[in-house]
Scaffold this motif. Structure first.
Motif, PDB file in Angstrom:
ATOM      1  N   GLY A  48       0.649  -0.507  -0.126  1.00  0.00           N
ATOM      2  CA  GLY A  48      -0.285  -0.002   0.171  1.00  0.00           C
ATOM      3  C   GLY A  48       0.960   1.162   0.258  1.00  0.00           C
ATOM      4  O   GLY A  48       0.720   2.517  -0.756  1.00  0.00           O
ATOM      5  N   GLN A  49       1.636   1.719   0.775  1.00  0.00           N
ATOM      6  CA  GLN A  49       2.946   2.033   1.488  1.00  0.00           C
ATOM      7  C   GLN A  49       4.065   2.530  -0.433  1.00  0.00           C
ATOM      8  O   GLN A  49       4.025   3.469  -1.094  1.00  0.00           O
ATOM      9  CB  GLN A  49       3.477   2.409   1.999  1.00  0.00           C
ATOM     10  CG  GLN A  49       5.018   2.624   2.592  1.00  0.00           C
ATOM     11  CD  GLN A  49       4.231   4.258   3.571  1.00  0.00           C
ATOM     12  OE1 GLN A  49       2.977   3.923   3.563  1.00  0.00           O
ATOM     13  NE2 GLN A  49       4.583   5.145   3.519  1.00  0.00           N
ATOM     14  N   ALA A  50       4.726   1.401  -1.416  1.00  0.00           N
ATOM     15  CA  ALA A  50       4.759   1.569  -2.162  1.00  0.00           C
ATOM     16  C   ALA A  50       3.830   2.205  -3.783  1.00  0.00           C
ATOM     17  O   ALA A  50       4.294   2.736  -4.012  1.00  0.00           O
ATOM     18  CB  ALA A  50       5.247   0.161  -2.315  1.00  0.00           C
ATOM     19  N   ASP A  51       2.613   2.191  -3.705  1.00  0.00           N
ATOM     20  CA  ASP A  51       2.111   2.535  -4.328  1.00  0.00           C
ATOM     21  C   ASP A  51       1.013   4.032  -3.701  1.00  0.00           C
ATOM     22  O   ASP A  51       1.318   4.957  -4.802  1.00  0.00           O
ATOM     23  CB  ASP A  51       0.571   2.168  -4.460  1.00  0.00           C
ATOM     24  CG  ASP A  51      -0.200   0.787  -4.958  1.00  0.00           C
ATOM     25  OD1 ASP A  51       0.192   1.097  -6.178  1.00  0.00           O
ATOM     26  OD2 ASP A  51      -1.408  -0.077  -5.228  1.00  0.00           O
ATOM     27  N   LYS A  52       1.292   4.405  -2.617  1.00  0.00           N
ATOM     28  CA  LYS A  52       1.398   5.456  -2.339  1.00  0.00           C
ATOM     29  C   LYS A  52       1.880   6.428  -2.718  1.00  0.00           C
ATOM     30  O   LYS A  52       2.581   7.724  -3.009  1.00  0.00           O
ATOM     31  CB  LYS A  52       0.795   6.219  -0.614  1.00  0.00           C
ATOM     32  CG  LYS A  52      -0.471   5.773  -0.609  1.00  0.00           C
ATOM     33  CD  LYS A  52      -0.801   6.082   1.140  1.00  0.00           C
ATOM     34  CE  LYS A  52      -1.394   5.498   2.085  1.00  0.00           C
ATOM     35  NZ  LYS A  52      -1.802   5.382   3.090  1.00  0.00           N
ATOM     36  N   LYS A  57       7.267  -7.123  -7.990  1.00  0.00           N
ATOM     37  CA  LYS A  57       6.090  -6.857  -8.252  1.00  0.00           C
ATOM     38  C   LYS A  57       6.065  -5.365  -9.235  1.00  0.00           C
ATOM     39  O   LYS A  57       6.234  -4.663  -9.041  1.00  0.00           O
ATOM     40  CB  LYS A  57       5.407  -6.870  -7.466  1.00  0.00           C
ATOM     41  CG  LYS A  57       3.564  -6.904  -7.795  1.00  0.00           C
ATOM     42  CD  LYS A  57       2.689  -7.212  -5.840  1.00  0.00           C
ATOM     43  CE  LYS A  57       1.391  -6.401  -6.588  1.00  0.00           C
ATOM     44  NZ  LYS A  57       0.438  -6.689  -5.587  1.00  0.00           N
ATOM     45  N   THR A  58       5.511  -6.183  -9.983  1.00  0.00           N
ATOM     46  CA  THR A  58       5.418  -4.525 -11.139  1.00  0.00           C
ATOM     47  C   THR A  58       3.756  -3.919 -10.719  1.00  0.00           C
ATOM     48  O   THR A  58       2.870  -4.322 -11.138  1.00  0.00           O
ATOM     49  CB  THR A  58       5.314  -4.540 -12.776  1.00  0.00           C
ATOM     50  OG1 THR A  58       6.673  -5.269 -12.818  1.00  0.00           O
ATOM     51  CG2 THR A  58       5.090  -3.139 -13.948  1.00  0.00           C
ATOM     52  N   LEU A  59       3.496  -2.989 -10.239  1.00  0.00           N
ATOM     53  CA  LEU A  59       2.960  -2.676  -9.335  1.00  0.00           C
ATOM     54  C   LEU A  59       1.534  -1.680 -10.156  1.00  0.00           C
ATOM     55  O   LEU A  59       0.448  -2.147 -10.053  1.00  0.00           O
ATOM     56  CB  LEU A  59       3.039  -1.086  -8.480  1.00  0.00           C
ATOM     57  CG  LEU A  59       3.800  -1.663  -7.203  1.00  0.00           C
ATOM     58  CD1 LEU A  59       4.918  -0.914  -6.824  1.00  0.00           C
ATOM     59  CD2 LEU A  59       3.172  -2.780  -6.267  1.00  0.00           C
ATOM     60  N   LYS A 119       7.297   2.170  -9.155  1.00  0.00           N
ATOM     61  CA  LYS A 119       7.033   0.951 -10.157  1.00  0.00           C
ATOM     62  C   LYS A 119       7.217  -0.470  -9.649  1.00  0.00           C
ATOM     63  O   LYS A 119       6.463  -1.267 -10.380  1.00  0.00           O
ATOM     64  CB  LYS A 119       8.379   1.897 -11.312  1.00  0.00           C
ATOM     65  CG  LYS A 119       7.994   2.742 -12.042  1.00  0.00           C
ATOM     66  CD  LYS A 119       9.213   2.872 -13.110  1.00  0.00           C
ATOM     67  CE  LYS A 119       9.170   4.352 -13.220  1.00  0.00           C
ATOM     68  NZ  LYS A 119      10.576   4.485 -13.312  1.00  0.00           N
ATOM     69  N   TYR A 120       7.596  -0.378  -8.873  1.00  0.00           N
ATOM     70  CA  TYR A 120       8.366  -1.761  -8.102  1.00  0.00           C
ATOM     71  C   TYR A 120       8.363  -1.974  -7.046  1.00  0.00           C
ATOM     72  O   TYR A 120       8.696  -0.775  -6.828  1.00  0.00           O
ATOM     73  CB  TYR A 120       9.316  -2.213  -8.846  1.00  0.00           C
ATOM     74  CG  TYR A 120      10.023  -2.441 -10.355  1.00  0.00           C
ATOM     75  CD1 TYR A 120       9.721  -3.308 -11.135  1.00  0.00           C
ATOM     76  CD2 TYR A 120      10.212  -1.324 -11.565  1.00  0.00           C
ATOM     77  CE1 TYR A 120       9.011  -3.426 -12.883  1.00  0.00           C
ATOM     78  CE2 TYR A 120      10.834  -1.018 -12.768  1.00  0.00           C
ATOM     79  CZ  TYR A 120      10.175  -2.260 -13.043  1.00  0.00           C
ATOM     80  OH  TYR A 120      10.204  -2.427 -14.962  1.00  0.00           O
ATOM     81  N   ALA A 121       7.502  -3.007  -6.413  1.00  0.00           N
ATOM     82  CA  ALA A 121       7.673  -3.596  -5.355  1.00  0.00           C
ATOM     83  C   ALA A 121       9.431  -4.792  -4.668  1.00  0.00           C
ATOM     84  O   ALA A 121       8.524  -5.692  -6.016  1.00  0.00           O
ATOM     85  CB  ALA A 121       6.612  -3.937  -4.455  1.00  0.00           C
TER      86      ALA A 121
END
Ligand code: ATP
Ligand code: MG
Length: 432
Positions: free
Chosen positions: A383-387, A409-411, A391-393
């Motif tokens: 969720g934090q990565a999205d915010k 993971k390619t977000l 681009k990737y996690a």
């Protein structure tokens, strides 16, 4: 101070002074791009960077810019130094560059000397959109050598190349010649202009009335709606240029045409600083309302001499960086990328060691990486990565570490794949 006032003072919330502002991310990425492009483009034209101080003796600006100009007469931040001399925050930088040219004996270098600068300027103005008390300019000066019209044209060509590279569209270049200070050229014109202005004085506003005596050319610059029809009837400087100035102006236009630079002539373009002569120019850009000038410049052959140096030709310009940025943002060209390339979602002590190693390797390879400082559940981490717009996690848990296969993971698509550690950087580079 009463107790109550002291308490109030303590609780006071500080704010940036009116007319100044904080430039913040993500916008500062755009500022950096705009400045970086200037470094690159100006270097291709042979310019070197100068970084003059931010304050100088008040007298330097008074002499160079002119005591009767708005800048010097009412806009400078001046204060007394310890020895009682008056110093001022710079309202512009051409005076400093000329001072430096003289101080460092640059006339012995191969001429002309081509210098550029970027940085803050200070003017006590009424703050509004595109007009600040601390604002930023990107400027360039060509000092020494000849006054060949090709120099004027090349300076303008460089500017237009720069605006193009930086992505500013719809800019319009206006040019004019205001002659020089000798008999029969500007002086003759100014005398005629003054006489014509005296006749219509009662139809002009107070500012223009005052300028009839102090700085009549500046009346032509007026933006007051009620004065426009009257100004249109005033004599044009082009009809008063001496033969040399006329020839110079014609050659500048020809040189611009050879370079494929489009221009419009504007006989009212006089610029607000005393030091200009012959070629003057201004560039306007869309999306800025009434503060639409993004650049002003011109020739100033007498300035170095006026500041105590040898007779020296000079020409230069200053771009209003704040306005350039505003215009880029208005046209949608200003979107700055804030996101990260990779967000590392890790869980567990072994994974953390691998995460630190991965962050170091990725950053060394030029990727921007966010490594959370404390462990968090994968759901929260993603969720934090999205915010953050990552681009990737990179997902690192006990499984990943024990199998030596990392999950990427390619977000944007949600797609996941397993990669051995040594392949990660190559893989990401191939995706760029
Ligand atoms: P203006 O007519 O808009 O006041 P100026 O003639 O005072 O401009 P210059 O001294 O030639 O402007 O400065 C060059 C450029 O710097 C201007 O074209 C403008 O883009 C920018 N500039 C000048 N003053 C300010 C300010 N107070 N805030 C933001 N930008 C400014
Ligand atoms: Mg101004």
């Amino acid at each position: 101070m009463s107790d109550a006032t002291a308490k109030k003072e303590e609780r006071r919330k500080f704010q940036a002074i009116r007319g100044t502002r904080d430039l913040l991310p993500p916008e500062t990425a755009l500022w950096n791009r705009v400045e970086q492009t200037a470094h690159e483009v100006f270097a291709t034209f042979g310019y070197g960077e100068i970084r003059p101080p931010i304050f100088e003796p008040t007298e330097l600006f008074a002499r160079a810019v002119g005591g009767e100009t708005d800048i010097v007469s009412k806009e400078m931040y001046s204060f007394e130094d310890r020895d009682d001399s008056s110093i001022s925050l710079r309202p512009e930088a051409t005076a400093s560059v000329c001072r430096a040219y003289i101080e460092h004996g640059m006339q012995i270098l191969p001429q002309p000397v081509k210098l550029y600068y970027t940085g803050p300027m200070f003017r006590r103005e009424r703050p509004q959109k595109g007009r600040y008390r601390q604002f930023y300019q990107i400027g360039a000066e060509v000092l020494g050598g000849t006054d060949a019209p090709a120099i004027d044209a090349e300076v303008i060509e460089m500017l237009m190349t720069y605006f193009d590279k930086v992505g500013l569209h719809g800019a319009t270049l206006y040019i004019n010649s205001i002659g020089h200070n000798a008999e029969n050229c500007r002086r003759g014109y100014v005398a005629q202009l003054k006489a014509a202005l005296e006749k219509v004085k009662d139809q002009l506003g107070p500012d223009s009335q005052r300028r009839i005596d102090t700085n009549p050319l500046r009346v032509l610059d007026s933006k007051l709606e009620s004065e426009q029809a009257i100004i249109a009837t005033l004599p044009h400087i082009a009809d008063h240029l001496c033969d040399d100035c006329k020839a110079h102006y014609a050659a500048v236009k020809r040189q611009l045409e050879i370079r494929g630079v489009l221009y419009e002539e504007n006989w009212r373009l006089v610029r607000g600083l005393d030091y200009y002569m012959r070629t003057t120019f201004e560039i306007t850009a869309p999306g800025l309302g009434s503060q639409n000038a993004v650049c002003g410049g011109g020739r100033y052959d007498g300035l170095v001499e006026l500041l105590g140096g040898p007779p020296t030709k000079g020409i230069g310009f200053a771009i209003g960086e704040d306005r350039l940025i505003l215009s880029l943002q208005e046209s949608g060209k200003g979107q700055a990328q804030q996101g990260r390339d990779v967000y590392i979602a890790w869980m567990g002590e072994h994974a953390y060691a691998a995460a630190i190693r991965a962050a170091k390797d990725l950053r060394n390879a030029g990727f921007s990486v966010e490594l959370p400082p404390v462990e968090q559940k994968f759901g929260k981490a993603l969720g934090q990565a999205d915010k953050l717009g990552a681009k990737y996690a990179l997902i690192l848990g006990d499984n990943e570490v024990s199998e030596a296969l990392w999950t990427l993971k390619t977000l944007s698509t949600g797609e996941q794949q397993k990669l051995p550690e040594p392949e990660l950087i190559d893989y990401l580079k191939r995706q760029q």
